[in-house]
Design a protein around this motif. Structure first.
Motif, PDB file in Angstrom:
ATOM      1  N   LEU A 131       0.828  -1.211   0.000  1.00  0.00           N
ATOM      2  CA  LEU A 131       0.000   0.000   0.000  1.00  0.00           C
ATOM      3  C   LEU A 131       0.859   1.257   0.000  1.00  0.00           C
ATOM      4  O   LEU A 131       0.555   2.233  -0.699  1.00  0.00           O
ATOM      5  N   LEU A 132       1.946   1.238   0.764  1.00  0.00           N
ATOM      6  CA  LEU A 132       2.841   2.388   0.774  1.00  0.00           C
ATOM      7  C   LEU A 132       3.461   2.584  -0.601  1.00  0.00           C
ATOM      8  O   LEU A 132       3.572   3.715  -1.097  1.00  0.00           O
ATOM      9  N   GLY A 133       3.862   1.497  -1.242  1.00  0.00           N
ATOM     10  CA  GLY A 133       4.429   1.596  -2.573  1.00  0.00           C
ATOM     11  C   GLY A 133       3.440   2.097  -3.602  1.00  0.00           C
ATOM     12  O   GLY A 133       3.818   2.762  -4.576  1.00  0.00           O
ATOM     13  N   LEU A 134       2.166   1.792  -3.398  1.00  0.00           N
ATOM     14  CA  LEU A 134       1.108   2.247  -4.298  1.00  0.00           C
ATOM     15  C   LEU A 134       0.676   3.678  -4.013  1.00  0.00           C
ATOM     16  O   LEU A 134      -0.207   4.209  -4.698  1.00  0.00           O
ATOM     17  N   GLY A 135       1.292   4.297  -3.005  1.00  0.00           N
ATOM     18  CA  GLY A 135       0.944   5.673  -2.653  1.00  0.00           C
ATOM     19  C   GLY A 135      -0.306   5.794  -1.830  1.00  0.00           C
ATOM     20  O   GLY A 135      -0.945   6.851  -1.817  1.00  0.00           O
ATOM     21  N   LEU A 136      -0.663   4.714  -1.110  1.00  0.00           N
ATOM     22  CA  LEU A 136      -1.890   4.712  -0.303  1.00  0.00           C
ATOM     23  C   LEU A 136      -1.573   4.273   1.124  1.00  0.00           C
ATOM     24  O   LEU A 136      -1.858   3.143   1.524  1.00  0.00           O
ATOM     25  N   PRO A 137      -0.971   5.148   1.931  1.00  0.00           N
ATOM     26  CA  PRO A 137      -0.678   4.774   3.314  1.00  0.00           C
ATOM     27  C   PRO A 137      -1.944   4.336   4.037  1.00  0.00           C
ATOM     28  O   PRO A 137      -2.975   5.016   3.957  1.00  0.00           O
ATOM     29  N   PRO A 138      -1.917   3.192   4.711  1.00  0.00           N
ATOM     30  CA  PRO A 138      -3.113   2.743   5.431  1.00  0.00           C
ATOM     31  C   PRO A 138      -3.442   3.675   6.584  1.00  0.00           C
ATOM     32  O   PRO A 138      -2.551   4.286   7.178  1.00  0.00           O
ATOM     33  N   VAL A 139      -4.730   3.780   6.906  1.00  0.00           N
ATOM     34  CA  VAL A 139      -5.127   4.597   8.064  1.00  0.00           C
ATOM     35  C   VAL A 139      -4.769   3.883   9.351  1.00  0.00           C
ATOM     36  O   VAL A 139      -4.564   4.516  10.389  1.00  0.00           O
ATOM     37  N   LYS A 179       6.232   7.173   5.444  1.00  0.00           N
ATOM     38  CA  LYS A 179       4.857   7.445   5.024  1.00  0.00           C
ATOM     39  C   LYS A 179       3.829   6.964   6.044  1.00  0.00           C
ATOM     40  O   LYS A 179       2.623   7.166   5.850  1.00  0.00           O
ATOM     41  N   LEU A 180       4.284   6.339   7.118  1.00  0.00           N
ATOM     42  CA  LEU A 180       3.365   5.851   8.162  1.00  0.00           C
ATOM     43  C   LEU A 180       3.119   6.890   9.251  1.00  0.00           C
ATOM     44  O   LEU A 180       2.512   6.563  10.270  1.00  0.00           O
ATOM     45  N   ARG A 181       3.566   8.112   9.053  1.00  0.00           N
ATOM     46  CA  ARG A 181       3.499   9.100  10.148  1.00  0.00           C
ATOM     47  C   ARG A 181       2.070   9.364  10.625  1.00  0.00           C
ATOM     48  O   ARG A 181       1.857   9.687  11.801  1.00  0.00           O
ATOM     49  N   ASP A 182       1.072   9.238   9.747  1.00  0.00           N
ATOM     50  CA  ASP A 182      -0.317   9.476  10.159  1.00  0.00           C
ATOM     51  C   ASP A 182      -1.095   8.183  10.351  1.00  0.00           C
ATOM     52  O   ASP A 182      -2.309   8.213  10.546  1.00  0.00           O
ATOM     53  N   TYR A 224       7.276  -2.687  12.014  1.00  0.00           N
ATOM     54  CA  TYR A 224       7.488  -2.469  10.579  1.00  0.00           C
ATOM     55  C   TYR A 224       8.628  -1.482  10.359  1.00  0.00           C
ATOM     56  O   TYR A 224       9.504  -1.709   9.511  1.00  0.00           O
ATOM     57  N   ARG A 225       8.624  -0.408  11.125  1.00  0.00           N
ATOM     58  CA  ARG A 225       9.679   0.601  10.954  1.00  0.00           C
ATOM     59  C   ARG A 225      11.060   0.008  11.211  1.00  0.00           C
ATOM     60  O   ARG A 225      12.016   0.305  10.497  1.00  0.00           O
TER      61      ARG A 225
END
Length: 340
Positions: free
Chosen positions: A78-86, A104-107, A94-95
């Motif tokens: 999802l991150l690679g697709l530009g769609l960070p999960p909620v 990209k997981l900051r939010d 993971y980090r």
């Protein structure tokens, strides 16, 4: 692929221990959330449907955007697709373990662990899609589906059907379809294809086409190694770059085999690819230096940090690192005793 690699045995054991030590209040909240027939959103789940790739809710969304991911491979995808999960399971792990696009997981909100997702936390996010992993989440698929449309992917190919790498691509493409990210998926595929082509060319240049190859990681808690067979995506990828994985499927419940030095001495024709640093004390010992593969110079090293249970980005990096490991082989390896 029913388990992560033994490279992370110590950390995984610690996490499991912490899960067992959660306080009683937390356990009561978890039990209460598991007992709810419908959690939070009040949606009718319907019966889960069996699909060629796992199970899913009967009505999946189009262009899902509020997505909860319960496994690292899907989080990475999802991150690679530009769609960070909620929301995602084990974001801090993971980090530290995976790290791919972790900024990209900051939010993104934590929804518990991969082993024990927090259903109440998931419901509070009001997702329009939940993505889970069959070997962990099949048992709670209907509870997840009561919160939001859910897809549970089985990453293990059925016997005689595909291999783990091909299965991974099919799962990724299906997820990209559900979230409406076909264009981004095509870009990721192109990068992977380029990495595979470069590695395949290196294999050909070195005269290693069809070379039996053992991809191994030293076991942290005992003597010996963990070998990745074709039930792991990285093990299966070896065949896709022109090498030949040293093992066929060994177990319906594992993604590899444990082996000692005796196995390495019994197969003098193998090339060894190690997920380890070459300066470790093990590789100065005579038992290692006398191995036929070592004597022949058929040993390559990939960084220990190489993630072996990932999606297309991780597979691209893995292919690039295999190519680099082959490029560093001793010159006499090229074209030498491929058939044993």
């Amino acid at each position: 692929m029913s388990t992560d690699t033994d490279t992370h045995t110590i950390t995984r054991t610690k996490l499991l221990a912490e899960g067992h030590m959660m306080n009683s209040t937390r356990r009561r909240l978890l039990a209460a959330s598991l007992a709810l027939p419908l959690v939070g959103c009040g949606r009718s789940a319907g019966a889960m449907l069996k699909t060629p790739l796992g199970v899913s809710s009967p009505n999946l969304p189009v262009n899902a955007r509020r997505i909860v991911s319960l496994e690292f491979m899907f989080t990475e995808s999802l991150l690679g697709l530009g769609l960070p999960p909620v929301g995602t399971a084990d974001p801090d792990v993971y980090r530290s373990w995976v790290g791919i696009d972790a900024d990209k997981l900051r939010d993104t909100v934590s929804v518990g662990t991969r082993q024990q997702p927090d259903l109440a936390a998931i419901a509070a996010l009001r997702p329009d899609l939940i993505v889970g992993y069959a070997q962990r989440h099949a048992r709670i698929a209907e509870r997840l589906a009561s919160i939001a449309p859910t897809v549970i992917y089985d990453l293990e190919p059925p016997p005689g059907e595909d291999d783990a790498y091909t299965r991974l691509l099919r799962v990724f493409d299906d997820l990209a379809r559900i979230v409406g990210a076909g264009q981004a998926a095509s870009v990721m595929h192109a990068r992977l294809d380029a990495a595979l082509a470069a590695t395949r060319a290196r294999v050909q240049d070195l005269g290693l086409a069809g070379q039996p190859t053992a991809l191994m990681s030293p076991l942290a808690s005992e003597a010996g190694f963990w070998g990745f067979d074709r039930r792991s995506s990285v093990g299966a990828l070896l065949d896709h770059v022109g090498l030949s994985n040293a093992w066929s499927t060994t177990s319906a419940r594992r993604m590899g085999v444990r082996l000692g030095f005796d196995a390495l001495y019994e197969h003098p024709d193998w090339m060894l690819l190690l997920l380890d640093a070459p300066n470790q004390p093990l590789y100065t010992e005579r038992l290692w230096r006398d191995l036929p593969s070592v004597q022949a110079g058929r040993v390559g090293y990939l960084p220990r940090s190489t993630w072996t249970f990932g999606g297309l980005v991780a597979m691209t990096t893995f292919a690039q690192r295999v190519e680099a490991a082959l490029a560093a082989l001793k010159p006499q390896t090229a074209g030498k005793q491929i058939a044993g």
